[in-house]
Design an enzyme around this catalytic site. Structure first.
Site, PDB file in Angstrom:
ATOM      1  N   ARG A  79       0.863  -1.185   0.000  1.00 22.45           N
ATOM      2  CA  ARG A  79       0.000   0.000   0.000  1.00 22.45           C
ATOM      3  C   ARG A  79       0.902   1.238   0.000  1.00 22.45           C
ATOM      4  NH1 ARG A  79      -2.279   2.876   4.847  1.00 22.45           N
ATOM      5  NH2 ARG A  79      -3.836   4.293   4.004  1.00 22.45           N
ATOM      6  N   HIS A 123      -2.749  10.993   1.142  1.00 18.65           N
ATOM      7  CA  HIS A 123      -2.174  10.774   2.477  1.00 18.65           C
ATOM      8  C   HIS A 123      -1.548  12.102   2.892  1.00 18.65           C
ATOM      9  CE1 HIS A 123      -0.569   7.435   5.290  1.00 18.65           C
ATOM     10  NE2 HIS A 123      -0.167   8.576   5.834  1.00 18.65           N
ATOM     11  N   GLU A 168      -7.018   8.477   6.804  1.00 19.35           N
ATOM     12  CA  GLU A 168      -7.199   9.132   8.099  1.00 19.35           C
ATOM     13  C   GLU A 168      -7.679  10.585   7.988  1.00 19.35           C
ATOM     14  OE1 GLU A 168      -3.603   8.649  10.383  1.00 19.35           O
ATOM     15  OE2 GLU A 168      -3.701   6.488  10.332  1.00 19.35           O
ATOM     16  N   ASN A 295      -6.966   1.702  10.482  1.00 15.65           N
ATOM     17  CA  ASN A 295      -5.625   1.949  11.015  1.00 15.65           C
ATOM     18  C   ASN A 295      -5.735   1.954  12.529  1.00 15.65           C
ATOM     19  OD1 ASN A 295      -4.901   2.323   8.378  1.00 15.65           O
ATOM     20  ND2 ASN A 295      -4.258   4.462   8.600  1.00 15.65           N
ATOM     21  N   TYR A 297      -3.601   1.870  16.268  1.00 17.44           N
ATOM     22  CA  TYR A 297      -2.346   1.967  17.028  1.00 17.44           C
ATOM     23  C   TYR A 297      -2.561   1.815  18.523  1.00 17.44           C
ATOM     24  CZ  TYR A 297      -0.208   3.293  12.673  1.00 17.44           C
ATOM     25  OH  TYR A 297       0.245   3.249  11.373  1.00 17.44           O
ATOM     26  N   GLU A 351      -3.167  -0.188   8.401  1.00 18.08           N
ATOM     27  CA  GLU A 351      -1.954   0.213   9.129  1.00 18.08           C
ATOM     28  C   GLU A 351      -2.036  -0.342  10.540  1.00 18.08           C
ATOM     29  OE1 GLU A 351      -0.946   4.370   9.429  1.00 18.08           O
ATOM     30  OE2 GLU A 351      -1.410   4.715   7.310  1.00 18.08           O
TER      31      GLU A 351
HETATM   32  O1  IFM Z   1       3.068   7.562  10.135  1.00 14.67           O
HETATM   33  C1  IFM Z   1       1.697   7.638  10.359  1.00 14.67           C
HETATM   34  C2  IFM Z   1       0.940   7.470   9.063  1.00 14.67           C
HETATM   35  O2  IFM Z   1       1.302   8.438   8.146  1.00 14.67           O
HETATM   36  C3  IFM Z   1      -0.540   7.594   9.308  1.00 14.67           C
HETATM   37  N1  IFM Z   1      -0.972   6.718  10.358  1.00 14.67           N
HETATM   38  C4  IFM Z   1      -0.222   6.726  11.581  1.00 14.67           C
HETATM   39  C5  IFM Z   1       1.250   6.544  11.305  1.00 14.67           C
HETATM   40  C6  IFM Z   1       2.035   6.561  12.625  1.00 14.67           C
HETATM   41  O3  IFM Z   1       1.855   7.774  13.278  1.00 14.67           O
END
Ligand code: IFM
Length: 449
Positions: A79, A123, A168, A295, A297, A351
């Site tokens: 991607r 992005h 995002e 995505n 985290y 992600e």
């Molecule tokens: O690096 C970023 C990415 O560009 C978008 N999602 C989160 C990642 C980590 O912060």
């Protein structure tokens, strides 16, 4: 099959992800004009150590070797994002032949190596001229984005099976126009709300352009987590509701159900702002999604603050990554199950990954057991969600390689491949080797030659 992947279907796919400004460099070559990130990064104090993406990982000049590296990891998909000002300088007018040629060669190279290209159109690198004309708070930007989507599809649509419009939009709207921590660095909540709507409208218009040209799979990627109240005090419960409203439902309700959530509209109005919906917009925005990119985290525990409109995030006592983000893999399971129930769109983890300091580097080996542990826990969490009924089709690790981490510059390393920024030498980390072995094992075959 390892314990980590237990329950994932046989056709579950694996990949790695990057984005244009974070890796390409070549910021002023072959006709590329500045994006809002080129401008923002030059603002004193905006990025740690005054760093920028001028050179980044120099991927623009090293692309064939980078594609060989990607293939060596045994992944199914890569991607990447297209830099809008590289292919349509200034954000208007015809395609820039040299700019689009770079992506055309990238796509060919990937296909030759047996890796499917997964293309993200946006992005975060809006052409600066479009920001000067009003940026995402300005309705015309949505139309410019749809035109750009059509140009890119005209050039690459014959070879790219999967299209993501936006990455995002929460970050584009809230960090870009509300908190000002990201480009373009504006601080105005009403502008952020206007940006939310025009990003969604741009998505819907772009999907229309892509589908009218016969695009395969089209979707959007959102960053999401679980929002849990710190206690059952109604004020904390309300804090979590607000965070979920502005973080998740404000995007997914219009995208999937064709309406903004009433409670969120009321919160926005109470802050003197509004969503500038025009007749017909919600039909455009709610065109069916082929895939929802997730995505993930971390997740947050929320507590009411003095200003109830801006809830406070409190620690849940979990270990943290180098970003200070708490490691909460079980949040990913809950999130995916909830998304399945509330929205029912096929999902892909577009992600997931972690920054760690990678201090243990010697003799061409990077020992990053912390990252291996993070990835393993999160892939297990995806498998748990699948066992609980979530329709998740694949997992793309963030990131292929260390890169420009926005306001943190190069200090934060998310790669499963290390980049030495002095020499641009790439070294597959322990986590990269582990990921390759996991993929190979999950297929029950040997690695690709
Ligand atoms: O690096 C970023 C990415 O560009 C978008 N999602 C989160 C990642 C980590 O912060």
């Amino acid at each position: 099959m390892s314990e980590v992947t237990a329950g994932l279907p046989a056709d579950f796919f694996w990949g790695v992800a990057t984005s244009a400004y974070q890796i390409e460099g070549a910021h002023d070559e072959d006709g590329r004009t500045p994006s809002i990130w080129d401008t923002f990064a030059r603002r004193p104090g905006a990025v740690a150590n005054g760093e920028n993406g001028d050179v980044a990982c120099d991927h623009y000049h090293r692309m064939p070797a980078d594609v060989a590296l990607i293939a060596s990891l045994g992944v199914d998909k890569y991607r990447f994002s297209v830099s809008w000002p590289r292919v349509q300088p200034g954000g208007r007018g015809p395609v820039n032949p040299k700019g689009i040629d770079f992506y055309s060669r990238l796509v060919d190279e990937l296909l030759e190596q047996g890796v499917d290209p997964w293309l993200t159109l946006y992005h975060w690198d809006l052409p600066q001229e479009l920001e000067d004309a009003g940026g995402w708070p300005h309705r015309d930007t949505a139309h410019r984005f749809a035109e750009y989507a059509g140009l890119v599809h005209d050039a690459l649509g014959d070879r790219v099976p999967t299209w993501t419009t936006l990455n995002e939009p929460w970050c584009s709207a809230m960090l870009g126009y509300d908190t000002g921590r990201h480009a373009p660095g504006r601080r105005d909540f009403d502008e952020a709300m206007r940006a939310v709507h025009h990003l969604l409208l741009g998505h819907g218009l772009a999907v229309r352009e892509l589908r009218s040209r016969g695009a395969g799979s089209s979707g959007i990627t959102l960053n999401m987590g679980v929002h849990t109240p710190a206690s059952d005090d109604p004020r904390d419960v309300d804090a979590a509701r607000r965070a979920d409203g502005l973080g998740t439902r404000i995007y997914l309700d219009p995208l999937v159900h064709g309406r903004y959530p009433e409670d969120v509209l009321a919160d926005i109005a109470a802050r003197g702002a509004s969503i500038p919906v025009q007749p017909g917009d919600l039909e455009i925005i709610s065109a069916p999604l082929d895939v929802l990119g997730v995505n993930y985290y971390t997740s947050h525990v929320l507590k009411a603050a003095d200003d109830p409109a801006v809830p406070e995030v409190v620690s849940q006592g979990a270990p943290v990554t180098a970003m200070g983000w708490e490691i909460v893999p079980e949040g990913l399971t809950s999130l995916l199950v909830r998304l399945q129930q509330d929205y029912g769109v096929p999902m892909v983890i577009t992600e997931n990954g972690a920054a760690f300091d990678d201090l243990d580097v010697s003799d061409g080996y990077v020992a990053d057991a912390d990252r291996v542990e993070y990835l393993a826990a999160h892939i297990s969490a995806v498998a748990a969600a699948v066992r609980d009924g979530a329709d998740v089709r694949g997992y793309l690790a963030w990131s292929l390689m260390d890169n420009f981490e926005w306001g943190y510059g190069y200090a934060k390393r998310f790669g499963i491949v290390r980049v030495d920024y002095e020499t641009q030498v790439r070294t597959v980390k322990q986590s990269g080797r582990w990921y390759r072995d996991l993929i190979t094992g999950s297929r029950g075959t040997t690695a690709r030659p």
